[in-house]
Design a protein around this motif. Structure first.
Motif, PDB file in Angstrom:
ATOM      1  N   UNK A 111     -35.326 -14.364 -10.799  1.00 32.53           N
ATOM      2  CA  UNK A 111     -34.940 -14.743 -12.163  1.00 32.53           C
ATOM      3  C   UNK A 111     -33.425 -14.883 -12.333  1.00 32.53           C
ATOM      4  N   UNK A 112     -32.641 -14.530 -11.314  1.00 27.44           N
ATOM      5  CA  UNK A 112     -31.189 -14.634 -11.439  1.00 27.44           C
ATOM      6  C   UNK A 112     -30.495 -14.038 -10.234  1.00 27.44           C
ATOM      7  N   UNK A 113     -29.218 -14.333 -10.088  1.00 30.87           N
ATOM      8  CA  UNK A 113     -28.443 -13.851  -8.944  1.00 30.87           C
ATOM      9  C   UNK A 113     -28.123 -12.366  -9.112  1.00 30.87           C
ATOM     10  N   UNK A 114     -28.500 -11.579  -8.110  1.00 33.90           N
ATOM     11  CA  UNK A 114     -28.249 -10.139  -8.146  1.00 33.90           C
ATOM     12  C   UNK A 114     -26.860  -9.817  -7.610  1.00 33.90           C
ATOM     13  N   UNK A 115     -26.178  -8.945  -8.330  1.00 35.24           N
ATOM     14  CA  UNK A 115     -24.918  -8.392  -7.819  1.00 35.24           C
ATOM     15  C   UNK A 115     -25.198  -7.087  -7.072  1.00 35.24           C
ATOM     16  N   UNK A 116     -26.159  -6.301  -7.588  1.00 34.93           N
ATOM     17  CA  UNK A 116     -26.456  -4.999  -6.982  1.00 34.93           C
ATOM     18  C   UNK A 116     -27.877  -4.594  -7.337  1.00 34.93           C
ATOM     19  N   UNK A 117     -28.531  -3.908  -6.409  1.00 32.01           N
ATOM     20  CA  UNK A 117     -29.849  -3.333  -6.679  1.00 32.01           C
ATOM     21  C   UNK A 117     -29.850  -1.912  -6.138  1.00 32.01           C
ATOM     22  N   UNK A 118     -30.222  -0.940  -6.996  1.00 32.65           N
ATOM     23  CA  UNK A 118     -30.210   0.477  -6.600  1.00 32.65           C
ATOM     24  C   UNK A 118     -31.589   1.087  -6.830  1.00 32.65           C
ATOM     25  N   UNK A 119     -32.186   1.577  -5.765  1.00 32.47           N
ATOM     26  CA  UNK A 119     -33.502   2.209  -5.831  1.00 32.47           C
ATOM     27  C   UNK A 119     -33.325   3.708  -5.639  1.00 32.47           C
TER      28      UNK A 119
END
Length: 340
Positions: free
Chosen positions: A77-85
């Motif tokens: 749905x869009x460009x990710x800058x960061x993903x934190x799990x």
């Protein structure tokens, strides 16, 4: 802290799928302090990090679901800058994550498109705007603790610290409460984890660390209202110190610095402007030997009829300002120094 190795006791099928996806796509995942992170910035990113309002909170995740499924879903749905799990020690996720997009539109589209999406049969996920909290409260500090001492300690222990302010604690007698502002939610969350949620030891004292709450902010604003309401404030904020007399500011500052073994403050004052009405503008700098920071700024003073020079009055105004910064209470004196 060095990256933590991935746990070995998670579901092997999911682990193999995750590792294969990471190798095939060239995705780098780093696990530090209970969270596994992609990006921040991602490969090829140029420029500053995205502004406030670009992060979403993701909840109700199946605990055996990992980045090989989640990152492609949220990238759709869009460009990710960061993903934190967020991760447990066992290797399962903690049921929630944060996705930060390059634009606010990406965050809005993620909420509109993915909220209540079933990622497994009967498992709709929650996607909403992240509050991106950046402020912490640190309660239970000693009344004699100086702001510069606390700031120096916090900068050694945490990263991204922007400002520190000290206030009389509205919850504990003879104690101070610090408000800490960090450069990002991630920096504040890491600081909170480092300083330990709940009771901890800092500078040899037991303190409590928490996110800054609205009701606490209101209590502190009440405690810092005009001197005309001081008696009412003291009843509601029992730890509030008594006001200082301006003329005693220099001796109080000297005594305070000696008591904390900081040495005698050294003042440098220079008159840079005079008005026909008798107002003088001074540039002032103060160095305290035992404090790692120096303090400088501008202040306006006016002849008070007591025979004191403008330089003396400027020193008094600066001393009052420093006493406020070091956690002492003082009345307004018309000083116009910047917050340092």
């Amino acid at each position: 802290l060095p990256p933590q190795p991935w746990p070995n006791n998670i579901n092997q099928t999911n682990k193999v799928a995750l590792l294969a996806w990471a190798k095939e796509t060239g995705t780098s995942l780093v696990q530090v302090n209970g969270q596994r992170r992609y990006g921040g910035p991602p490969p090829g990113w140029a420029g500053k990090p995205p502004r406030f309002g670009t992060e979403v909170f993701i909840g109700k995740l199946p605990q055996d679901m990992y980045e090989n499924e989640l990152i492609p879903l949220f990238q759709s749905v869009g460009k990710l800058y960061e993903f934190r799990l967020m991760m447990t020690f066992s290797g399962l996720n903690r049921g929630f994550a944060y996705a930060k997009y390059s634009t606010r539109r990406g965050a809005r589209d993620a909420i509109a498109t993915l909220h209540n999406r079933e990622v497994r049969q009967g498992c709709p996920i929650l996607v909403c705007r992240s509050t991106e909290k950046c402020e912490l409260s640190l309660d239970g500090l000693a009344p004699a603790l100086a702001r510069c001492q606390l700031e120096a300690t916090l900068r050694r222990l945490t990263e991204g610290l922007l400002t520190v302010s000290l206030h009389p604690s509205p919850y504990r007698r003879q104690a101070q409460l610090a408000l800490l502002k960090y450069s990002s939610h991630r920096a504040a969350a890491m600081a909170k984890k480092t300083l330990v949620e709940g009771n901890m030891k800092l500078v040899g004292l037991e303190t409590k660390v928490d996110w800054l709450k609205t009701d606490l902010k209101q209590k502190l604003q009440l405690c810092e209202e005009s001197p005309a309401r001081r008696q009412d404030q003291e009843a509601k904020c029992p730890g509030l110190p008594r006001p200082l007399v301006p003329q005693d500011a220099l001796s109080c500052l000297n005594a305070l610095c000696q008591r904390w073994y900081l040495g005698t403050p050294v003042f440098l004052t220079k008159c840079v402007q005079a008005t026909p009405s008798g107002w003088l503008r001074f540039w002032c700098q103060v160095a305290i030997p035992g404090c790692p920071l120096s303090f400088s700024g501008f202040v306006w003073v006016q002849q008070d009829g007591l025979g004191r020079s403008g330089h003396e009055q400027a020193k008094v105004a600066v001393a009052l300002h420093l006493l406020r910064m070091l956690g002492e209470s003082s009345p307004g004196v018309g000083a116009n120094l910047p917050a340092l």
